[in-house]
Design an enzyme around this catalytic site. Sequence first.
Site, PDB file in Angstrom:
ATOM      1  N   ARG A 115      44.271  49.977  41.100  1.00 39.31           N
ATOM      2  CA  ARG A 115      44.450  49.234  42.354  1.00 39.31           C
ATOM      3  C   ARG A 115      45.887  49.326  42.819  1.00 39.31           C
ATOM      4  O   ARG A 115      46.822  49.097  42.055  1.00 39.31           O
ATOM      5  CB  ARG A 115      44.062  47.766  42.137  1.00 39.31           C
ATOM      6  CG  ARG A 115      44.406  46.820  43.292  1.00 39.31           C
ATOM      7  CD  ARG A 115      43.441  46.956  44.454  1.00 39.31           C
ATOM      8  NE  ARG A 115      43.884  46.244  45.637  1.00 39.31           N
ATOM      9  CZ  ARG A 115      43.520  45.019  45.966  1.00 39.31           C
ATOM     10  NH1 ARG A 115      42.715  44.335  45.187  1.00 39.31           N
ATOM     11  NH2 ARG A 115      43.957  44.486  47.086  1.00 39.31           N
ATOM     12  N   ARG A 170      40.571  50.283  48.613  1.00 41.32           N
ATOM     13  CA  ARG A 170      40.890  49.924  47.231  1.00 41.32           C
ATOM     14  C   ARG A 170      39.876  50.457  46.239  1.00 41.32           C
ATOM     15  O   ARG A 170      38.703  50.564  46.536  1.00 41.32           O
ATOM     16  CB  ARG A 170      41.028  48.418  47.080  1.00 41.32           C
ATOM     17  CG  ARG A 170      39.834  47.665  47.615  1.00 41.32           C
ATOM     18  CD  ARG A 170      40.169  46.287  48.049  1.00 41.32           C
ATOM     19  NE  ARG A 170      41.054  46.342  49.181  1.00 41.32           N
ATOM     20  CZ  ARG A 170      41.360  45.342  49.961  1.00 41.32           C
ATOM     21  NH1 ARG A 170      40.860  44.163  49.730  1.00 41.32           N
ATOM     22  NH2 ARG A 170      42.158  45.471  50.962  1.00 41.32           N
ATOM     23  N   ASP A 228      38.615  45.445  44.014  1.00 39.05           N
ATOM     24  CA  ASP A 228      39.165  44.183  44.490  1.00 39.05           C
ATOM     25  C   ASP A 228      38.344  43.066  43.866  1.00 39.05           C
ATOM     26  O   ASP A 228      37.108  43.078  43.952  1.00 39.05           O
ATOM     27  CB  ASP A 228      39.071  44.124  46.019  1.00 39.05           C
ATOM     28  CG  ASP A 228      39.747  42.904  46.612  1.00 39.05           C
ATOM     29  OD1 ASP A 228      40.693  42.384  45.995  1.00 39.05           O
ATOM     30  OD2 ASP A 228      39.331  42.471  47.701  1.00 39.05           O
ATOM     31  N   ASP A 284      38.206  38.830  43.666  1.00 37.46           N
ATOM     32  CA  ASP A 284      38.738  37.590  44.234  1.00 37.46           C
ATOM     33  C   ASP A 284      37.974  36.394  43.697  1.00 37.46           C
ATOM     34  O   ASP A 284      36.737  36.383  43.720  1.00 37.46           O
ATOM     35  CB  ASP A 284      38.593  37.589  45.762  1.00 37.46           C
ATOM     36  CG  ASP A 284      39.525  38.557  46.447  1.00 37.46           C
ATOM     37  OD1 ASP A 284      40.700  38.639  46.034  1.00 37.46           O
ATOM     38  OD2 ASP A 284      39.098  39.228  47.402  1.00 37.46           O
TER      39      ASP A 284
END
Length: 159
Positions: free
Chosen positions: A89, A98, A101, A103
């Site tokens: 990344r 990317r 990712d 989150d």
Amino acid sequence: MSQALPAEVQTYVALGANLGDARATVLQAINDLSRLPNTRLIKASSLYRTAPFEASGPDFINAVVALMTRLDAGELLLQLQHLENRKGRERPFKNAPRTLDLDILLYGNSTINTVTLQIPHPRMWERAFVLVPLAEIAPKCVTAEQLDAVQVQRVHRLE
């Protein structure tokens, strides 16, 4: 005398990738998340193909997982960043394409607002690629109104 582990917290993590073999990367990341210390995978959504949102590049492969973890939110964030870094990344600019990712969307009932971490994720309610898979595995976390608000964003469930 050993120190007791902290209580488990249910957390939801969004996964996305649009570089390389994004599907394989997301599937591997789900497996990697299931092996985090003091963490167990409860449920994983289907994979979804989505157009980049406020970004450019190829379509994304997205998913959401539910985890039970004894890691505090900051420790969990560090573990997620480690997994992202292992997949190469880079963050050359905001919303850049990317390789992976990850989150944290929700962490129990916590509200966290620091320089490095905001929970609930501040933009999750604007993103169909988060809300649709989250609604699949945790329908009580997403309202019909929230889903209606993002219905114009293209989200295709993969088989």
